[in-house]
Structure formats: structure tokens, C-alpha cells
Design a protein around this motif. Structure first.
Motif, PDB file in Angstrom:
ATOM      1  N   LYS A  71       7.622  11.135   8.701  1.00  0.00           N
ATOM      2  CA  LYS A  71       6.515  11.758   7.976  1.00  0.00           C
ATOM      3  C   LYS A  71       6.854  13.175   7.489  1.00  0.00           C
ATOM      4  O   LYS A  71       6.038  14.087   7.564  1.00  0.00           O
ATOM      5  CB  LYS A  71       5.248  11.759   8.829  1.00  0.00           C
ATOM      6  CG  LYS A  71       4.831  10.354   9.238  1.00  0.00           C
ATOM      7  CD  LYS A  71       3.438  10.324   9.733  1.00  0.00           C
ATOM      8  CE  LYS A  71       2.949   8.988  10.223  1.00  0.00           C
ATOM      9  NZ  LYS A  71       3.580   7.798   9.962  1.00  0.00           N
ATOM     10  N   ASP A 100      -5.177   0.365  -2.818  1.00  0.00           N
ATOM     11  CA  ASP A 100      -4.378   1.584  -2.867  1.00  0.00           C
ATOM     12  C   ASP A 100      -2.909   1.234  -2.727  1.00  0.00           C
ATOM     13  O   ASP A 100      -2.314   1.392  -1.678  1.00  0.00           O
ATOM     14  CB  ASP A 100      -4.798   2.532  -1.724  1.00  0.00           C
ATOM     15  CG  ASP A 100      -3.929   3.771  -1.665  1.00  0.00           C
ATOM     16  OD1 ASP A 100      -3.532   4.260  -2.727  1.00  0.00           O
ATOM     17  OD2 ASP A 100      -3.630   4.237  -0.551  1.00  0.00           O
ATOM     18  N   VAL A 147       4.719   9.472  -2.808  1.00  0.00           N
ATOM     19  CA  VAL A 147       4.883   8.077  -3.227  1.00  0.00           C
ATOM     20  C   VAL A 147       4.546   7.944  -4.709  1.00  0.00           C
ATOM     21  O   VAL A 147       5.302   7.346  -5.476  1.00  0.00           O
ATOM     22  CB  VAL A 147       4.024   7.123  -2.379  1.00  0.00           C
ATOM     23  CG1 VAL A 147       4.040   5.715  -2.951  1.00  0.00           C
ATOM     24  CG2 VAL A 147       4.498   7.127  -0.932  1.00  0.00           C
ATOM     25  N   SER A 148       3.429   8.526  -5.122  1.00  0.00           N
ATOM     26  CA  SER A 148       3.052   8.429  -6.536  1.00  0.00           C
ATOM     27  C   SER A 148       4.045   9.165  -7.426  1.00  0.00           C
ATOM     28  O   SER A 148       4.305   8.742  -8.552  1.00  0.00           O
ATOM     29  CB  SER A 148       1.626   8.932  -6.768  1.00  0.00           C
ATOM     30  OG  SER A 148       1.498  10.275  -6.402  1.00  0.00           O
ATOM     31  N   LEU A 152       5.028   4.836   2.337  1.00  0.00           N
ATOM     32  CA  LEU A 152       5.333   6.125   2.952  1.00  0.00           C
ATOM     33  C   LEU A 152       5.947   5.940   4.335  1.00  0.00           C
ATOM     34  O   LEU A 152       6.941   6.585   4.670  1.00  0.00           O
ATOM     35  CB  LEU A 152       4.077   6.990   3.044  1.00  0.00           C
ATOM     36  CG  LEU A 152       4.268   8.374   3.645  1.00  0.00           C
ATOM     37  CD1 LEU A 152       5.227   9.198   2.802  1.00  0.00           C
ATOM     38  CD2 LEU A 152       2.931   9.076   3.779  1.00  0.00           C
ATOM     39  N   SER A 153       5.390   5.041   5.123  1.00  0.00           N
ATOM     40  CA  SER A 153       5.935   4.790   6.465  1.00  0.00           C
ATOM     41  C   SER A 153       7.369   4.283   6.404  1.00  0.00           C
ATOM     42  O   SER A 153       8.198   4.637   7.241  1.00  0.00           O
ATOM     43  CB  SER A 153       5.081   3.760   7.204  1.00  0.00           C
ATOM     44  OG  SER A 153       3.824   4.297   7.489  1.00  0.00           O
ATOM     45  N   SER A 199       0.828  -1.204   0.000  1.00  0.00           N
ATOM     46  CA  SER A 199       0.000   0.000   0.000  1.00  0.00           C
ATOM     47  C   SER A 199       0.864   1.255   0.000  1.00  0.00           C
ATOM     48  O   SER A 199       2.013   1.246   0.446  1.00  0.00           O
ATOM     49  CB  SER A 199      -0.935   0.015   1.216  1.00  0.00           C
ATOM     50  OG  SER A 199      -0.221   0.351   2.390  1.00  0.00           O
ATOM     51  N   SER A 200       0.288   2.316  -0.482  1.00  0.00           N
ATOM     52  CA  SER A 200       0.977   3.604  -0.496  1.00  0.00           C
ATOM     53  C   SER A 200       1.348   4.032   0.917  1.00  0.00           C
ATOM     54  O   SER A 200       2.428   4.569   1.151  1.00  0.00           O
ATOM     55  CB  SER A 200       0.087   4.672  -1.132  1.00  0.00           C
ATOM     56  OG  SER A 200      -0.167   4.362  -2.469  1.00  0.00           O
ATOM     57  N   ARG A 201       0.481   3.775   1.863  1.00  0.00           N
ATOM     58  CA  ARG A 201       0.747   4.160   3.256  1.00  0.00           C
ATOM     59  C   ARG A 201       1.918   3.372   3.843  1.00  0.00           C
ATOM     60  O   ARG A 201       2.742   3.926   4.572  1.00  0.00           O
ATOM     61  CB  ARG A 201      -0.491   3.988   4.109  1.00  0.00           C
ATOM     62  CG  ARG A 201      -1.581   4.969   3.737  1.00  0.00           C
ATOM     63  CD  ARG A 201      -2.672   5.073   4.781  1.00  0.00           C
ATOM     64  NE  ARG A 201      -3.768   5.892   4.331  1.00  0.00           N
ATOM     65  CZ  ARG A 201      -3.749   7.207   4.247  1.00  0.00           C
ATOM     66  NH1 ARG A 201      -2.664   7.872   4.556  1.00  0.00           N
ATOM     67  NH2 ARG A 201      -4.801   7.881   3.822  1.00  0.00           N
ATOM     68  N   GLU A 202       2.000   2.077   3.521  1.00  0.00           N
ATOM     69  CA  GLU A 202       3.138   1.272   3.979  1.00  0.00           C
ATOM     70  C   GLU A 202       4.443   1.788   3.374  1.00  0.00           C
ATOM     71  O   GLU A 202       5.462   1.868   4.055  1.00  0.00           O
ATOM     72  CB  GLU A 202       2.949  -0.194   3.606  1.00  0.00           C
ATOM     73  CG  GLU A 202       1.911  -0.931   4.414  1.00  0.00           C
ATOM     74  CD  GLU A 202       1.750  -2.348   3.911  1.00  0.00           C
ATOM     75  OE1 GLU A 202       2.399  -3.244   4.492  1.00  0.00           O
ATOM     76  OE2 GLU A 202       0.999  -2.543   2.938  1.00  0.00           O
ATOM     77  N   GLY A 229       4.641  13.892   2.135  1.00  0.00           N
ATOM     78  CA  GLY A 229       3.237  13.491   2.091  1.00  0.00           C
ATOM     79  C   GLY A 229       3.005  12.254   1.244  1.00  0.00           C
ATOM     80  O   GLY A 229       3.884  11.789   0.521  1.00  0.00           O
ATOM     81  N   LEU A 230       1.784  11.744   1.332  1.00  0.00           N
ATOM     82  CA  LEU A 230       1.396  10.536   0.600  1.00  0.00           C
ATOM     83  C   LEU A 230       1.536  10.720  -0.909  1.00  0.00           C
ATOM     84  O   LEU A 230       1.896   9.791  -1.624  1.00  0.00           O
ATOM     85  CB  LEU A 230      -0.039  10.160   0.971  1.00  0.00           C
ATOM     86  CG  LEU A 230      -0.534   8.787   0.578  1.00  0.00           C
ATOM     87  CD1 LEU A 230       0.352   7.698   1.158  1.00  0.00           C
ATOM     88  CD2 LEU A 230      -1.963   8.588   1.037  1.00  0.00           C
TER      89      LEU A 230
END
Length: 96
Positions: free
Chosen positions: A55, A88, A62-63, A48-49, A43-46, A58-59
Motif C-alpha cells: 500500500k 468501481d 490506479v486511475s 491496487l492490492s 475492481s480498483s481496490r483489487e 493510493g487508489l
């Protein structure tokens, strides 16, 4: 990771695609490496983390990283090496 199309050398943080080096930034390599380690997608959140534990980005970054990696890969092989997966996230294209 190694196959006939892709070689990832984690020790030197290099990626060889179709016999040519993909010139990735440190952050792009981190994203690429994480995606490659998760065959079913990540996932995008994984992502990013993992690439920004404080942090400080921002998310959407990643894209941007994925876009930049694919742009560089297209110059070598004419196609994307990373695709979106639902709900996602991202994964390597199936033939890699």
C-alpha cells in the motif's frame, strides 16, 4: 492472451496492440495484465492490492495507470483499450 488485435506476452512483459508495441512501464503492464485476466472486470481496490501489496501508493494511482495505458493505446489505434465498469472497476473494451 492473443487475438488479432492484442497480444500479451507475460514472459517478456510486452503488449502488442494492432501490430505495434505498447511501451508500458512495469506497473502499467501489471495493471493491464490484471485487467486482461478478468474478462468481467476487476475492481480498483483489487488492482491496487495486486500492484501495491504494501500500500505504498493510493487508489487514485490506479486511475492514473489506466489513463496512461489508454493514452498510449490511442496513439496507436485512436481509442481506449480499457473502460470503466460498474460499480468501481475496469475491463478491456468488448472487442478485445
Amino acid at each position: 492472451m492473443k487475438n488479432e488485435l492484442l497480444l500479451i506476452d507475460k514472459a517478456t512483459e510486452t503488449v502488442i496492440y494492432l501490430g505495434y508495441p505498447l511501451k508500458l512501464t512495469k506497473r502499467e503492464f501489471a495493471v493491464f495484465n490484471l485487467i486482461a485476466d478478468h474478462k468481467d472486470g476487476i475492481s480498483s481496490r483489487e488492482l491496487l492490492s495486486a500492484i501495491s501489496p504494501n500500500k505504498d501508493i493510493g487508489l487514485g494511482n490506479v486511475s492514473v495507470q489506466v489513463f496512461n495505458i489508454n493514452k498510449k493505446a490511442k496513439k496507436i489505434g485512436g481509442r481506449n483499450v480499457i473502460v470503466e465498469c460498474r460499480p468501481d472497476g475496469y475491463m478491456l473494451t468488448k472487442d478485445l
